[in-house]
Motif scaffolding. Structure first.
Motif, short mmCIF file in Angstrom:
data_model
loop_
_atom_site.label_atom_id
_atom_site.label_comp_id
_atom_site.label_asym_id
_atom_site.label_seq_id
_atom_site.Cartn_x
_atom_site.Cartn_y
_atom_site.Cartn_z
N LYS A 109 0.54 -0.90 -0.09
CA LYS A 109 -0.36 -0.25 -0.42
C LYS A 109 0.71 1.57 0.24
CE LYS A 109 -4.42 -2.08 2.80
NZ LYS A 109 -4.83 -1.92 3.56
N LYS A 134 -2.83 -8.21 -3.83
CA LYS A 134 -3.46 -7.76 -4.24
C LYS A 134 -4.82 -7.27 -4.50
CE LYS A 134 -5.76 -9.17 -8.88
NZ LYS A 134 -5.58 -7.60 -9.40
N LYS A 135 -5.50 -7.26 -3.16
CA LYS A 135 -6.34 -7.60 -2.14
C LYS A 135 -5.93 -6.06 -1.62
CE LYS A 135 -7.64 -12.19 -1.33
NZ LYS A 135 -7.40 -12.85 -0.07
N SER A 179 -4.58 -1.48 -5.57
CA SER A 179 -5.76 -1.51 -7.45
C SER A 179 -4.47 -1.34 -8.42
CB SER A 179 -6.26 -0.07 -7.40
OG SER A 179 -5.25 1.21 -7.67
N GLU A 199 2.03 1.71 -3.26
CA GLU A 199 1.38 1.95 -4.47
C GLU A 199 1.01 4.03 -3.75
OE1 GLU A 199 -3.15 1.59 -6.30
OE2 GLU A 199 -2.64 0.72 -3.83
#
Length: 667
Positions: free
Chosen positions: A239, A280-281, A284, A242
């Motif tokens: 996270k 992946k959960k 995005s 990203e």
């Protein structure tokens, strides 16, 4: 066919034609940190085979982080050679990437350049067996800028994207890990501080490269190291990445020092795809899955099920660079298998030698080992359908020769059937499947249950003979070795007869240890049963682990040398020896068997004589060459080559490579 796998995908502004990536893998094709023709030929073949994304690397940018033998982009003088590589990859229709690398405490710079490795903290590394020097704030800034400067060179060289290595126990994972990072400043302590080093690199790189240039990062989906980051932590780290500007996350297994097998046969196919799914959960952006994704069905299923957006086929594409194109065309049976052995890739790399492949004799020799069409096709007789003979027959037929393959047993494969019998070794049988397909494709006449002699050879009148007679079990000069109750490891593995509870294995080499594990695993709870018990809570996890570690046999191995396991691969030895401990196999080193008498093994160990009784005794001391035709054909005047175990019993890779070379050299 495999529509999910062969659908396009975008990473930032770059479109990739399919979901197949060749990831960065150390190859060691030079010792000066520079690209050369061997690298160019290797990457050209991987791109030509239909792969969507090809990553060159690892690529270092300073000597303390990568030594001098790793490929280097430490100054602008290296850009032209990398530009040449980018063009080679892109001209073949693939997208070109570079992975940037800093090993931190894992660096061998002390040995190579005399520089002490650097890390977030001065904590001993189990992998490099060194204590690194703690990085100063100034060195942290310099290293971060080093990543950015190298990324700019990657872009200038014409590559489509850049990847940061943040996995495997290297520098970034050392900063992330509470086990390895004991700093008390802004780069240590709580999670937000430990992730700061990587986050700042990404943010700096994004500003320097612009918003449209793809930046990806390879992460450890789980460190698999006690007291370090788990898969739950990996999702939180992703996270942060990203948010900092990463465009895709490449998820692999744990660290090099992990005691969880990550690349080899013990790991089920696609066994770490769950790590990618976990990441992946939480994000995005596209996510890549890695580790033991060997066949198109598994690869396509991972994409189709939404576990990942792309798959990495590393050693798989070393074994067969045309895996993607064969899969796309539905020629799955023609894919040359990666059997996840590590013999010629990981074992060689960890020994400081160039990578090649057990199954693919042309891997790393793309520029020189070329199958050329025969100017004058010959009648070629191949004797023996083990790995050496099968490879020789297929290669000769591919060159246009008329080939007959003779085998005295009822099936092709030779010792591969035996080698694939111990636990987790069944991938070896994929080689038999492959050769069976290729022998049929190239119309090799296969004659089974035919023992060839010189009279038959003369009657057939071949232009060229390739002898691959193989080997047979060695019978050591031990009194009573031929007693009832004594069987060979070959017989045990091939026929799986009923044996007693207490079993002695004479010989602690590779065959002896694998045979001992095969015996010790009898009666233990296996995979599907263990999964069932765990799923329904029928037994506690600890009890299930106990049931998986204890079978119905008691096994003792007698080894003359001070250390058992001779012949085991450097990268896989630890796995097998840990299984030995897991199953409670008793290894008696420095133990010379003197006699076998009515079920008793009489042996000498450390100068003392002992006697132990057993229900079954297994001879696993090794093998010896069979040289009936090999010796007889020497003075026959018939053009011939002698290959494989009938020259000297060795590993599978020796047999396959000798088979290829013998056939390719037929004039």
């Amino acid at each position: 066919m495999f529509d999910s796998l062969f659908s396009p995908i975008k990473i930032n502004s770059v479109e990739i034609k399919n979901r197949i990536a060749y990831p960065s893998l150390g190859l060691l094709y030079s010792y000066d940190g520079k690209l050369n023709d061997r690298y160019y030929n290797f990457f050209r073949e991987r791109a030509r085979g239909g792969c969507g994304l090809v990553t060159a690397g690892p690529v270092g940018f300073n000597s303390v982080g990568s030594g001098l033998v790793t490929l280097q982009l430490n100054d602008d003088s290296a850009v032209p050679s990398f530009a040449k590589l980018a063009k080679i990859i892109k001209d073949e229709g693939a997208v070109a990437w570079v992975q940037l690398f800093h090993a931190g405490a894992y660096s061998y710079s002390k040995i190579i350049t005399g520089e002490t490795p650097v890390a977030p903290s001065a904590i001993y590394s189990k992998y490099s067996k060194q204590v690194p020097r703690e990085m100063t704030i100034e060195e942290i800034r310099e290293t971060q800028q080093g990543f950015v400067d190298a990324a700019l060179r990657v872009k200038h060289a014409g590559f489509d994207g850049v990847e940061i290595i943040g996995s495997a126990g290297y520098l970034i994972t050392q900063f992330l890990s509470p086990l390895k990072n004991k700093r008390t400043d802004m780069y240590g302590g709580p999670f937000e501080n430990r992730v700061r080093f990587a986050r700042e690199i990404i943010e700096m790189m994004r500003r320097a490269l612009g918003p449209d240039y793809p930046i990806t990062i390879r992460i450890a989906g789980n460190d698999f190291v006690p007291e370090s980051n788990t898969d739950l932590d990996a999702a939180e780290i992703a996270k942060v990445y990203e948010a900092a500007g990463i465009d895709a996350i490449n998820v692999t297994g744990g660290w090099h020092e992990s005691r969880v097998p990550q690349l080899y046969m013990e790991l089920p196919r696609g066994g770490f795809a769950y790590l990618a799914a976990n990441v992946k959960k939480s994000v995005s952006i596209p996510v890549m899955a890695s580790n033991r994704i060997t066949d198109p069905c598994t690869a396509d299923q991972i994409i189709r099920d939404g576990m990942a957006d792309m798959v990495n086929l590393g050693r798989v594409l070393i074994a067969d660079p045309y895996w993607p194109e064969k899969a796309r065309q539905g020629r799955v049976d023609e894919i040359k298998p990666c059997i996840s052995c590590g013999q010629a890739c990981a074992d060689e790399l960890f020994s400081g030698r160039p990578v090649y492949c057990l199954a693919n004799p042309q891997a790393s020799f793309e520029g020189e080992r070329i199958i050329r069409e025969a100017k004058t096709p010959k009648k070629v007789m191949v004797i023996g359908a083990g790995p050496a003979g099968m490879e020789a027959a297929v290669t000769a037929a591919m060159a246009g020769h008329r080939v007959e393959l003779y085998e005295k047993s009822a099936d092709i494969g030779g010792q591969l059937w035996i080698a694939g019998t111990p636990p987790h070794k069944q991938e070896i049988w994929e080689l038999i499947r492959y050769y069976d397909t290729m022998l049929d494709k190239y119309e090799v006449e296969v004659v089974l249950e035919k023992e060839v002699d010189m009279d038959f050879i003369r009657k057939q009148n071949p232009d060229h003979v390739i002898v691959a007679e193989g080997s047979e079990p060695m019978v050591p000069p031990i009194k009573g070795i031929d007693s009832p109750g004594v069987i060979s490891a070959w017989e045990l593995l091939a026929q799986d007869p009923a044996i007693g509870k207490k079993v002695a294995v004479i010989g602690g080499g590779a065959v002896g240890i694998e045979t001992a594990e095969f015996i010790a695993s009898k009666g233990a709870v296996q995979g599907e049963t263990a999964a069932f018990l765990l799923k329904y809570g029928a037994e506690s996890p600890d009890r299930i682990r106990d049931l998986m570690k204890r079978g119905t046999k008691e096994v003792t191995v007698f080894e003359m040398m001070p250390r058992a396991g001779a012949g085991l691969g450097r990268s896989t030895r630890w796995i097998l020896m840990s299984n030995v401990d897991m199953f409670g196999i008793d290894i008696k080193n420095n133990a010379r068997v003197l006699e076998i008498r009515e079920g008793a093994v009489i042996y000498e160990q450390d100068g003392e004589k002992h006697t132990d009784r057993f229900d079954t005794i297994v001879n696993a001391v090794g093998s010896r060459p069979v040289r009936k035709i090999s010796d007889a054909i020497k003075d026959s005047g018939i053009p011939h080559a002698i290959i494989g175990d009938c020259v000297k019993p060795r590993q599978i890779n020796n047999a396959i490579h000798e088979g290829f070379l013998a056939a390719a050299e037929i004039e």
